[in-house]
Design an enzyme around this catalytic site. Sequence first.
Site: not given
Length: 778
Positions: A88, A119
């Site tokens: 994201h 991440n």
Amino acid sequence: MQLGNPSGATMDTNNHNHYLIQRTVEALDYSDTLGEPNWASWDLTAADIGNSGRSSDFFTDHSLPADFYEVTTDDYNGVGNINFNRGHMCPSEDRTDNTNDNDMVFLMSNIIPQAATNNQGVWGNFEAYCQTQAKAGNELLITCGPSLFNNTFIPSGKAQIPQYTWKIAVIVPSGTGTALSRITASTRVISLKIPNSNNVTANWSNYVTSARQIEVDTGFTFFTALPPDVASTLRNEVDGSSSPAPLINNFSPTSGAIGIAVTINGTNFNAATAVAFNGVAAQFTVNSATQITAIVPIGASPGFISVTTPNGTAVSSGTFTVTGISPDLAITSTHLGNFTQGATAQTYTLTVTNRGTLASSGTVSVTDTLPAGLTATAISGNGWTTSLSPLSCTRTDSVTAGSSFSPIIITVDVAANAPSLVTNIATVSTTGDTNSANDTASDPTVIVPPSTGGNTNLVILAGWNTRGLNVPFGPSPFAPTTNIANILVAGLTRGSGVVSNSSGATNAWGGTTFNSTSSTDAIAANEFCTFGLTANSGFTVSYNAISTFNYRRSGTGPTNGLVQYQIGSGAFNDIASVNYPTNTSSGGTLPPIDLSTITALQNVPPDTSVTFRIVNWNATGSGGTWYIYDSLSSSAPDLAISGTISPVVTLTPVEAWRLQYFGTTHDTGTAADTAIATSDGMANLLKYAFGLDPTVPATNPIVGDLSNGHLRITLPKNPNATDVTFTVEQTDDLANPNWTNTGTMIDQNTSTLLQVHDTNSVSAPGTQGYLRLRVSRP
């Protein structure tokens, strides 16, 4: 986007590189080329962090423009095998105030390929830190994205893997008014540049940098909505440093030779660790916190000066010009498409460019040696003194470093018996040029026979006539004035970097601001024009040429262009470089640009879009104009693309074979099944069945032998010849034959081989037997 639009992204649906998306949860600059966002921007407060939970699904973004590829979550299948995640940009936790907001950040347009350790570790830790700051009462303005790509893709090939991820968080204390109104030069800014790898550590403070460094990596400009002095300070801020980042105010002199001393004035120079001239490291002395003396290094070229300290890197606003280095004139020879035997008015374009860092001086001489079979009929070039015999030209004016003289156009006639491959050779010379490696250019040229039949289906597929246009620079998109049936045409469209808000010429379509110095920079700046064609369902299209290209440019307009094509949403590919030598009000005309030799542009299937892009650069002023122009003052198209459009025809295998070798699908003449095209005596149908070239003599491929007392034959089969029947028959008497396959047995029968034996034994004395092959087609 309270802090501004870092890349100048637009909502233009033709802007595949920087398409602006604005939602209630974030703003995105989306790249259809990369398959991911260039950046994401959002505002974070405690009110955004709630209890809605995390969406269980990712979603395809169907709101993208129609001709953009919609990345799906399935396109990321296999990333786990390389230890990557669907990463994201705006995180789920920043939008948990309600389910709808959370779902929107699970759209695939908010996702990049992100290393799992990045991440789930350092990136996630910094997201949590930002949420802690928001819960403490601050308002955060956050921008993040990927950077520094090296053409590496996820397994599906639908998204590029960046080398780094970056994030900038401006932490604004609570108060009245907008967050933007509360930002000062002392506002805290945290900028991170993190390798997109699985070798990173979990501590985000290990990757703190300045926003200025991210600007250098991405080409973006941050904080454009802030006052210039505040923006400059925040760009150079390095969070957690004991002293502020350096800042260059000015330097003196602004030009000079290698080895001279340059005084650089600014602030926070105390602990300087490096000084560079356009990226080349220099020796330097720190005189004080506000002054450095640096020596222009060997290998330096015109460009920015940078000063690096432990707290960041400062880059000058102006450039330093290196003088006293020899000019380096290089020459190129180019032509468009293939030449044709017997043709007239074919052209070579010679371009002389100064690749040195010092302007040329003295006489510049160019000579051209045409190959056998070509005869020069004209030579021209703005500012050149030309001669047809010998084929040469000269000039005595100067060309600055990085610039080119006006191109030289040599017009030639091609002999009817010219060889199939020739090479044109051009040479340049001038005083002081010590690099001879690029003084000669070789231009291989294919010469094809003239067409014997012609293509009666060749037509103008789409054309634009600018006559009568009086809207400044013309509309964008500009619909074609000629559009053949069964072709859908996307009109001429300006890239977002092309300006059209000033006065433009009549009978013209174009714009200004083509002032990048290379095609690469022009593409990055969206300084191009596009048009696209798509054959309707049931039709294929083949592109023959950009058959008409009339243009006009001002004296400060772009002199160079590049024509490219794109199939669907794939990468753009170069077709030809062009030059715009004419800068008069009457305009000029370029020769046709051949497309017929580009395989990808032939027989393009139905519903497959082909986008053509004209990239222009080397304007000498931001107001320099370029147009598609009615230079012939007629109603004929001023830009046209020609080709053929044909109904989709499904060929049988033998028809496809005939078309390959004989240029026809018909069972007639030399292409007939029974015709014998060579001296070997084999009919076409036999050669088709065996997978042989019918235009080349061949030996009989059938092999006969005895196996365990039985006569046997083995023969090759064409795996594509699915529309023929192979029958092996036997007889024991040639005088009164009774050919039948009842006395045969198949040993092997594959797509590429057939082996059959006679069931009658030939071991007894006096026994005889015969086998034959019969090939038939319905």
